[in-house]
Design a protein around this motif. Structure first.
Motif, short mmCIF file in Angstrom:
data_model
loop_
_atom_site.label_atom_id
_atom_site.label_comp_id
_atom_site.label_asym_id
_atom_site.label_seq_id
_atom_site.Cartn_x
_atom_site.Cartn_y
_atom_site.Cartn_z
N VAL A 286 0.86 -1.19 0.00
CA VAL A 286 0.00 0.00 0.00
C VAL A 286 0.89 1.24 0.00
CG1 VAL A 286 -1.72 1.35 1.28
CG2 VAL A 286 -1.96 -1.13 1.12
N GLY A 287 1.92 1.24 0.83
CA GLY A 287 2.85 2.36 0.87
C GLY A 287 3.55 2.58 -0.45
N GLU A 288 3.99 1.50 -1.09
CA GLU A 288 4.61 1.62 -2.42
C GLU A 288 3.64 2.24 -3.41
OE1 GLU A 288 5.61 -2.37 -3.53
OE2 GLU A 288 7.09 -2.59 -1.92
N TRP A 289 2.40 1.75 -3.38
CA TRP A 289 1.37 2.25 -4.29
C TRP A 289 1.13 3.75 -4.07
CZ3 TRP A 289 -1.31 0.29 -8.36
CH2 TRP A 289 -2.38 1.05 -8.82
N MET A 290 0.98 4.12 -2.81
CA MET A 290 0.71 5.52 -2.51
C MET A 290 1.87 6.39 -2.99
SD MET A 290 -2.31 5.34 -1.31
CE MET A 290 -2.55 7.05 -0.86
N SER A 291 3.07 5.96 -2.75
CA SER A 291 4.24 6.72 -3.15
C SER A 291 4.33 6.87 -4.67
CB SER A 291 5.50 6.02 -2.63
OG SER A 291 6.66 6.69 -3.04
N GLU A 292 4.06 5.80 -5.39
CA GLU A 292 4.23 5.79 -6.84
C GLU A 292 2.99 6.25 -7.61
OE1 GLU A 292 5.42 1.81 -7.79
OE2 GLU A 292 7.17 1.91 -6.47
N ASN A 293 1.80 5.99 -7.07
CA ASN A 293 0.57 6.19 -7.84
C ASN A 293 -0.45 7.13 -7.24
OD1 ASN A 293 0.88 4.01 -10.03
ND2 ASN A 293 1.27 2.88 -8.15
N ALA A 294 -0.33 7.43 -5.94
CA ALA A 294 -1.40 8.20 -5.30
C ALA A 294 -0.90 9.10 -4.18
CB ALA A 294 -2.46 7.24 -4.77
N GLY B 218 -1.43 12.03 -3.62
CA GLY B 218 -2.49 12.95 -3.21
C GLY B 218 -3.65 12.27 -2.53
N GLY B 219 -3.57 10.96 -2.35
CA GLY B 219 -4.64 10.22 -1.69
C GLY B 219 -5.37 9.28 -2.64
N CYS B 220 -6.30 8.55 -2.09
CA CYS B 220 -7.05 7.54 -2.82
C CYS B 220 -7.87 8.16 -3.96
CB CYS B 220 -7.97 6.82 -1.83
SG CYS B 220 -9.13 5.67 -2.61
N LEU B 221 -7.70 7.63 -5.15
CA LEU B 221 -8.41 8.16 -6.32
C LEU B 221 -9.92 7.95 -6.20
CD1 LEU B 221 -7.70 9.64 -8.95
CD2 LEU B 221 -7.73 7.42 -10.10
N ILE C 50 -3.89 4.24 6.29
CA ILE C 50 -2.72 4.51 5.44
C ILE C 50 -3.10 5.45 4.31
CG2 ILE C 50 -1.01 3.55 3.86
CD1 ILE C 50 -1.16 0.93 5.51
N THR C 51 -4.15 5.09 3.56
CA THR C 51 -4.46 5.86 2.35
C THR C 51 -4.93 7.28 2.66
OG1 THR C 51 -6.74 5.02 2.19
CG2 THR C 51 -5.01 3.78 1.03
N GLN C 52 -5.63 7.44 3.77
CA GLN C 52 -6.14 8.78 4.09
C GLN C 52 -5.08 9.66 4.74
OE1 GLN C 52 -9.18 10.03 3.06
NE2 GLN C 52 -8.97 8.15 1.90
N SER C 53 -4.16 9.06 5.48
CA SER C 53 -3.14 9.88 6.14
C SER C 53 -1.88 10.02 5.29
CB SER C 53 -2.79 9.30 7.52
OG SER C 53 -2.22 8.01 7.38
N TRP C 54 -1.79 9.29 4.19
CA TRP C 54 -0.60 9.35 3.36
C TRP C 54 -0.20 10.78 2.97
CZ3 TRP C 54 3.07 5.86 2.36
CH2 TRP C 54 4.03 6.22 1.43
N PRO C 55 -1.13 11.60 2.50
CA PRO C 55 -0.72 12.96 2.10
C PRO C 55 -0.14 13.77 3.27
CG PRO C 55 -2.87 12.46 1.17
CD PRO C 55 -2.54 11.35 2.16
N LEU C 56 -0.46 13.40 4.50
CA LEU C 56 0.02 14.13 5.67
C LEU C 56 1.31 13.56 6.25
CD1 LEU C 56 -3.40 14.51 7.50
CD2 LEU C 56 -2.21 16.25 6.15
N ILE C 57 1.37 12.23 6.39
CA ILE C 57 2.53 11.66 7.08
C ILE C 57 3.29 10.61 6.29
CG2 ILE C 57 1.61 12.20 9.36
CD1 ILE C 57 0.84 9.24 9.67
N GLY C 58 2.86 10.31 5.08
CA GLY C 58 3.60 9.42 4.20
C GLY C 58 3.91 8.06 4.81
N GLU C 59 5.17 7.64 4.69
CA GLU C 59 5.62 6.31 5.12
C GLU C 59 5.30 6.00 6.58
OE1 GLU C 59 6.93 3.64 3.68
OE2 GLU C 59 6.94 4.54 1.69
N ARG C 60 5.21 7.01 7.42
CA ARG C 60 4.89 6.76 8.83
C ARG C 60 3.52 6.11 8.98
NH1 ARG C 60 6.34 12.27 9.37
NH2 ARG C 60 4.36 12.68 10.42
N SER C 61 2.62 6.36 8.03
CA SER C 61 1.30 5.73 8.11
C SER C 61 1.42 4.21 7.95
CB SER C 61 0.35 6.31 7.06
OG SER C 61 0.83 6.08 5.75
#
Length: 173
Positions: free
Chosen positions: A85-93, A95-98, A147-158
């Motif tokens: 999920v973290g890899e996906w968020m970093s590479e594809n999203a 800005g958050g879940c599409l 993970i997906t909702q907090s990714w734009p705020l805290i990234g890998e820490r999520s």
């Protein structure tokens, strides 16, 4: 899905992920799909159809990314899923879940709400299927969404937080 449909779906997914749903016009979507306007409208006669096509394509890619070739042990599988999920968020999203972004852009669109719900439900069901831990379905969905909702705020820490919470959850059982 034929090659033209796949090319359109991949282009639309990328265009919406990079530009959002309101910013990009039909000419930009045509260019991103690398087809003529006539061909784009043949397969996606409306903007809603273009968004649905992009989301369906993304759904398939996402589930494949998360669930192919996982470790057999449930705890290792969950950790691997959250890492993916973290890899996906970093590479594809970043800005958050599409899916959430589509619902936010079109809050009155029932179809997009249903697609969001189905996407999350199928993701949770797949987590249960690969781990065999049916009593943790809602917990897994909650951690995934964290993970997906907090990714734009805290990234890998999520991801690290979700993995820690999953370990605690599984060890308490």
């Amino acid at each position: 899905m034929n090659k033209t449909q796949q090319k359109i779906a991949a282009g639309l997914e990328q265009a919406f992920a990079e530009n959002g749903f309101a910013k990009i016009g039909v000419d930009g979507l045509r260019d991103a799909s690398n087809v003529s306007l006539r061909t784009l409208y043949k397969y996606c006669p409306s903007r809603e159809d273009m968004i649905k096509t992009a989301l369906e394509y993304r759904h398939t890619r996402y589930l494949r990314h998360l669930f192919e070739a996982l470790p057999a042990a449930p705890d290792k599988a969950i950790e691997a899923i959250f890492d993916r999920v973290g890899e996906w968020m970093s590479e594809n999203a970043p800005g958050g879940c599409l899916f959430h972004r589509a619902v936010a852009a079109y809050p009155d669109n029932y179809v997009f709400h249903e697609m969001l719900e189905r996407h999350k439900r199928e993701m949770g069901d797949a987590m249960v299927r690969v781990t065999g831990l049916s009593t943790f379905r809602d917990h897994f969905i909650l951690l995934h969404e964290g993970i997906t909702q907090s990714w734009p705020l805290i990234g890998e820490r999520s991801v690290a937080s979700a993995k820690m919470l999953a370990r605690n959850l599984l060890s308490a059982d």
